[in-house]
Write an enzyme that holds these catalytic residues in place. Structure first.
Site, PDB file in Angstrom:
ATOM      1  NE  ARG A   1      -3.195  -0.666   3.353  1.00  0.00           N
ATOM      2  CZ  ARG A   1      -3.168  -1.105   4.246  1.00  0.00           C
ATOM      3  NH1 ARG A   1      -4.588  -1.080   4.336  1.00  0.00           N
ATOM      4  NH2 ARG A   1      -2.543  -0.534   5.010  1.00  0.00           N
TER       5      ARG A   1
ATOM      6  CG  HIS B   1       4.431 -24.727  11.499  1.00  0.00           C
ATOM      7  ND1 HIS B   1       4.936 -24.184   9.527  1.00  0.00           N
ATOM      8  CD2 HIS B   1       5.051 -23.202  11.602  1.00  0.00           C
ATOM      9  CE1 HIS B   1       5.067 -22.635   9.557  1.00  0.00           C
ATOM     10  NE2 HIS B   1       4.931 -22.024  11.326  1.00  0.00           N
TER      11      HIS B   1
ATOM     12  CE  LYS C   1       5.935 -16.393  18.678  1.00  0.00           C
ATOM     13  NZ  LYS C   1       6.827 -17.289  17.087  1.00  0.00           N
TER      14      LYS C   1
END
Ligand code: BG6
Length: 497
Positions: free
Chosen positions: A51, A239, A337
């Protein structure tokens, strides 16, 4: 050892979302590597689209930065690569710029066209619609969709329908970059190019399977996206379930796209739904708090996000596959994480020997484990029992037959995106997810996420730099098993780059 490079046919690749994180971190460096290796023909063009209004030179400058690490020692290749790049400001919500795209691609009407949608999935439909409206989607076109496709089964169907109105399934490449990792492909080689494993690859001989993909990094600059997804949608739905499929699938008749994907689909369909009453013991969701990671104090997820959130940054679960080969064999999946290290591995734990002929003084007999390491230090280890060498009678010792790919072959391990991008140009869908696979995966995940939402379940806290909530340890220890740990690895090497 140098690999044989076969040039692909000339192509035009348009990257939508070209100023974003994925393009900068993965796509541009991967394309540069293939160019540097001599795989891109002179005529190949790469067009960034996003954009933001900017000149092509500005985009080239951004790209130069993105490839700088690899380009430093290859200045000529870098110059050649940057000269292939161009840029167009395009908005999925307006017609501005689309005719320019049509004109640019119209300069080579018969060339392979790849549209890489590195944008949020809500834009997939609108972008495809404009590609059609402006006559840009040619019979030579392929579209690449980044995961996650949708947020659940219903939205994934809507996205797939919208894209399917413009492109036939044979031209839709749903990327799961884990499938492009070298060791993941090696899993297929290991299973289907060796006679050794197949007779043992079943419930009779395998006690359980563990799949771990851990990261030491937090959400970094991606908190905006991540908070709408969470570990279940970001990692497990795609995954981890894809890895599970590759471990569990039946040998395909041939290594062709649909033959492989048919077998993976059967596995996804055979996943036993997790009953609501078992949810608390079969699935653990967590969110990191402040802690110590990579030797430094790091903030918690809520601090990074700037507000409290019910999104999980960790999932551990116990899955079962209801078919003849796998009945009763648990598959423990874990991802998160801000865990202690960056590590992706599959552990196939074989059953213990039925009877020990050895005296107690010989020591414990550990069951055999096959460990397939995806990253880092890609390789395969087979843990066996041997006699401890030397005098002192019969003492047993656990050792590994260790095949490190770096040591064995000494070649640069290509990034998954390098392989997958070239597969798109080559028209090979084997390592891409078919629509029915994606939908089957959502069908299994959806009830778990629905139950969380209805119960207003909050993720359990864990300190950054630890292996997730203690409930994750309980999840596997309740079954009398433990998460695999290999102290012989060099742990320092396993922190995120
Ligand atoms: C992506 C996820 O698909 O995979 C990220 O969106 C995650 O959140 C990444 O960090 C992990 O990939 P890799 O190849 O570094 O293990």
């Amino acid at each position: 050892m140098t690999a044989r490079i076969i040039q692909v046919d000339a192509f035009d690749l348009v990257v939508f979302g070209a100023t974003g994180d994925l393009s900068r971190r993965k796509l541009l460096p991967a394309l540069f590597q293939r160019d540097n290796a001599g795989q891109l023909p002179a005529a190949a063009r790469i067009l960034g689209a996003a954009r933001t209004a900017m000149a092509a030179d500005e985009f080239r400058a951004q790209a130069a930065k993105a490839i700088s690490k690899d380009a430093a020692s290859h200045p000529d290749a870098a110059a050649r690569f940057l000269a292939r790049l161009d840029y167009l400001a395009l908005d999925a919500a307006s017609d501005a710029g689309w005719n320019d795209l049509a004109a640019k691609l119209g300069e080579a009407p018969d060339r392979i066209r790849v549209f890489y949608l590195a944008t949020s999935p809500e834009l997939f439909g609108p972008i495809c619609e404009r590609l059609r409206a402006h006559g840009v989607a040619s019979p030579q076109s392929r579209v690449v969709l980044e995961k996650p496709i949708g947020k659940n089964l219903a939205s994934s169907r809507a996205v797939n329908d919208a894209v399917g109105c413009v492109f036939p399934e044979a031209e839709i490449y749903r990327i799961d970059h884990y499938l492009g990792k070298e060791t993941v492909q090696n899993l297929m080689a290991l299973r289907f190019a060796n006679a050794l494993f197949e007779p043992l690859w079943r419930a009779e001989h395998i006690d359980h399977v563990q799949i771990t993909t851990s990261e030491s990094l937090g959400v970094e600059g991606r908190a905006g996206y991540y908070d709408t997804a969470g570990a279940m949608r970001d990692m497990v739905q795609n995954h981890l379930l894809q890895l599970l499929c590759l471990v569990a699938m039946e040998p395909p008749g041939e290594l062709a796209a649909d033959a492989v994907r048919d077998e993976k689909l059967k596995v996804l369909k055979a996943l036993k739904p997790i009953e609501r009453r078992l949810l608390d013991t079969a699935v653990v969701r967590g969110q990191y708090r402040a802690g110590v990671a990579n030797g430094a104090t790091v903030p918690g997820y809520a601090e990074e996000l700037g507000r409290t959130s019910g999104t999980e940054t960790f999932v551990a679960l116990r899955a079962e596959i209801a078919n003849w080969r796998w009945a009763g064999v648990p598959f423990y999946l874990r991802t998160g994480k801000r865990l202690p290290e960056r590590l992706s591995e599959i552990v196939v734990a074989f059953r213990p020997i039925p009877h020990s002929a050895f005296p107690d003084r010989a020591g414990p007999i550990h069951s055999n484990h096959l460990v397939i390491r995806l990253q880092p230090d890609e390789g395969v280890k087979l843990w066996l029992m041997i006699k401890d060498p030397g005098p002192g009678g019969m003492r047993l010792k656990q050792v590994s037959l260790d095949m490190s790919f770096a040591e064995a072959f000494g070649v640069r391990n290509p990034d998954a995106y390098e392989r997958l991008l070239m597969d798109v140009v080559r028209g090979d869908q084997t390592l891409f997810m078919r629509r029915d696979e994606v939908e089957a995966a959502w069908s299994w995940i959806d009830p778990i996420m629905d139950a969380w939402r209805e119960a207003e379940d909050k993720p359990k806290p864990y300190a950054a730099g630890t292996w997730g909530p203690s409930a994750s340890v309980a999840l596997i220890e309740r079954d009398g098993r433990t998460w695999h740990e290999d102290a012989s690895w060099n742990r320092d090497a396993h922190l995120d780059a």
